[in-house]
Enzyme design. Structure first.
Site, mmCIF file in Angstrom:
data_model
loop_
_atom_site.group_PDB
_atom_site.id
_atom_site.type_symbol
_atom_site.label_atom_id
_atom_site.label_comp_id
_atom_site.label_asym_id
_atom_site.label_seq_id
_atom_site.Cartn_x
_atom_site.Cartn_y
_atom_site.Cartn_z
ATOM 1 N N ASN A 152 -3.215 9.669 0.490
ATOM 2 C CA ASN A 152 -2.125 8.740 0.845
ATOM 3 C C ASN A 152 -0.813 9.463 1.153
ATOM 4 O O ASN A 152 0.255 8.869 1.068
ATOM 5 C CB ASN A 152 -1.937 7.682 -0.248
ATOM 6 C CG ASN A 152 -1.771 8.298 -1.628
ATOM 7 O OD1 ASN A 152 -1.496 9.492 -1.746
ATOM 8 N ND2 ASN A 152 -1.916 7.493 -2.661
ATOM 9 N N ARG A 291 7.415 10.424 -8.987
ATOM 10 C CA ARG A 291 7.162 9.747 -10.258
ATOM 11 C C ARG A 291 8.501 9.385 -10.886
ATOM 12 O O ARG A 291 9.438 10.199 -10.879
ATOM 13 C CB ARG A 291 6.370 10.645 -11.225
ATOM 14 C CG ARG A 291 4.876 10.764 -10.896
ATOM 15 C CD ARG A 291 4.131 9.436 -11.007
ATOM 16 N NE ARG A 291 2.732 9.538 -10.621
ATOM 17 C CZ ARG A 291 2.228 9.198 -9.429
ATOM 18 N NH1 ARG A 291 3.015 8.716 -8.481
ATOM 19 N NH2 ARG A 291 0.929 9.305 -9.189
ATOM 20 N N GLN A 320 4.669 1.781 -15.912
ATOM 21 C CA GLN A 320 4.251 0.771 -14.926
ATOM 22 C C GLN A 320 3.164 -0.131 -15.493
ATOM 23 O O GLN A 320 2.229 0.397 -16.104
ATOM 24 C CB GLN A 320 3.766 1.484 -13.653
ATOM 25 C CG GLN A 320 4.863 2.256 -12.970
ATOM 26 C CD GLN A 320 4.448 2.891 -11.642
ATOM 27 O OE1 GLN A 320 5.278 3.415 -10.944
ATOM 28 N NE2 GLN A 320 3.197 2.848 -11.293
ATOM 29 N N HIS A 344 5.523 -0.036 -7.236
ATOM 30 C CA HIS A 344 4.784 1.148 -6.763
ATOM 31 C C HIS A 344 3.709 0.739 -5.743
ATOM 32 O O HIS A 344 2.631 0.295 -6.115
ATOM 33 C CB HIS A 344 4.128 1.815 -7.978
ATOM 34 C CG HIS A 344 3.539 3.157 -7.689
ATOM 35 N ND1 HIS A 344 3.032 3.954 -8.679
ATOM 36 C CD2 HIS A 344 3.371 3.858 -6.537
ATOM 37 C CE1 HIS A 344 2.580 5.083 -8.154
ATOM 38 N NE2 HIS A 344 2.766 5.036 -6.848
#
Ligand code: NAD
Length: 399
Positions: A152, A291, A320, A344
């Site tokens: 990704n 992050r 998260q 996210h």
């Protein structure tokens, strides 16, 4: 075209980062079974997942793994319930052989949890970034940790470009006026700039950081900088015209835009903190899609709220899902500017989900077939770090 060439160059020239000589995956012949228990901790897709089968990273569509697992006699447990001792994650990890987690809804595999996971041999990150797994504990237990490297990185690099433009051009203030029935151009323009002519720097110039540099060239910046303990090969640096700065404070003091693209490890936690955020140029911007914990929440919120920096944006949060009280949800600079936060999702576009779902299945198939893994996907193996990206390790200490 040039950018594509530079990407290939980076792949071939820079990326021995994670390439020890191809060694076979740990020999599990004594312990690996042909059928095993696979535990997948993913995010719930709800209505969207039933309407959109390409949402592969959800508990509903489970990376396209369900049929293969069934046909091959594996027990597949899928859950989003990941917090606390009574959670499905902590219950099932105790006898799972393979654990699949995702950075978007991380099953935090702490040392205590890995200590309890007596059968665990392989932890696969469906995506990129395995900091939610205690990698030192994985080494201690000789658990292989693999991720779908590169799956990704374009998705994130595009998101970085978008976030930088949103902040630099003060998009949010304009958008709020548009949908709120208002029209006061000066209130937008007072904090809106061109990206052209700015100094842009990346912390971490690996797969994502380099792709950001490549894309940035088209915006005609004043200069491109990078801060990374691994130098780019001369040719790759030359292609994008990037200059390396070796001291972080020096780097922060030169950039109009800082983008964070390094992994989270002991050496990068709180890398941007209350002591050095003030070293950033007044009226600069900070973007972090790497992050959340790399940037100290309070220090960044204070820098935005006080107006020292013009804005902060990204999609990653220390924990998260992030609590509603997190300071990055409410932070706002003078005149309502400077917050480009989203949940996210940058690396979980539909295109990315296909790539990391396929990659996850391949890693698991390799494991059960006793085949070697692609070395670029290995984070820790045989009790050692298989990549140089998670810190320069001297006597076990990362920097
Ligand atoms: P990569 O391994 O290709 O590159 C990481 C680079 O960071 C390497 O060049 C490494 O040397 C450098 N680095 C490590 N520690 C550093 C330090 N202390 N200071 C400066 N540089 C340092 O990784 P990548 O594919 O570019 O991904 C980077 C990170 O981005 C991932 O680890 C992950 O945390 C994050 N990520 C986020 C998303 C998302 O959806 N938001 C998706 C993918 C990856």
């Amino acid at each position: 075209f040039a950018a594509r060439n530079a990407s290939s160059l980076l792949r071939t020239a820079v990326k021995p980062i994670a390439t020890p000589s191809p060694a076979p995956l740990r020999n599990f012949s004594s312990s690996r079974t042909n059928m095993g228990k696979i535990l997948a901790v993913l995010y719930d897709g709800g209505k969207a997942a039933s309407e959109e089968p390409r949402l592969l990273g959800t508990t509903e569509n489970v990376l396209g793994l369900r049929d293969w697992a069934k046909e091959n006699g594996h027990e597949l447990i899928v859950t989003s319930d990941k917090e606390g001792e009574g959670s499905e994650f902590q219950k099932h990890v105790k006898d799972a052989e393979v654990l699949i987690t995702t950075p978007f809804h991380p099953g935090y595999a702490t040392k205590k949890i890995l200590d309890s996971a007596k059968n665990l041999k392989l932890a696969v990150t469906a995506g990129v970034g395995s900091d939610h797994i205690d990698l030192n504990a994985a080494n201690e237990h000789k658990i292989t940790v693999a991720e779908v490297s590169g799956s990704n990185v374009v998705s994130v690099a595009e998101h970085v470009m978008m976030t930088i433009l949103i902040l630099v051009r003060n998009y949010n203030v304009g958008h709020e006026q548009a949908v709120g029935g208002k029209w006061q151009v000066s209130d937008i323009a007072r904090d809106a700039y061109d990206l052209e002519g700015k100094v842009v720097g990346t912390i971490g110039a690996g797969r994502i950081g380099y792709r950001v540099l490549e894309r940035m060239v088209a915006f005609n910046p004043k200069e491109l900088l990078y801060y990374d303990y691994t130098a780019l090969p001369d040719e790759a640096a030359k292609k994008v015209g990037a200059r390396r700065v070796e001291d972080l404070n020096d780097f922060l003091g030169q950039c109009d835009v800082v983008t964070v693209n390094c992994p989270l490890h002991e050496g990068t936690r709180d890398l941007i903190n209350k002591d050095n955020v003030g070293k950033m140029k007044k009226n600069s911007w900070l973007v972090n899609t790497a992050r959340g914990a790399i940037c100290n929440s309070e220090a960044v919120a204070e820098a935005v709220n006080s107006g020292h920096i013009l804005g902060y944006g990204g999609d990653v949060w220390e924990v998260q899902p992030s609590p509603a009280s997190h300071p990055w949800r409410k932070m706002l600079g003078p005149h309502g500017r400077g917050n480009a936060m989203v949940p996210h999702y940058s690396g979980t576009t539909l295109d990315a989900q296909k790539r990391y779902a396929d990659g996850t299945i391949e890693i698991i198939k390799n494991y059960y077939a006793g085949k070697p893994q692609n070395p670029a996907n290995l984070i820790v193996e045989n009790g050692e770090y298989a990549t140089k990206a998670y810190g320069q390790r001297k006597k076990g200490v990362a920097s």
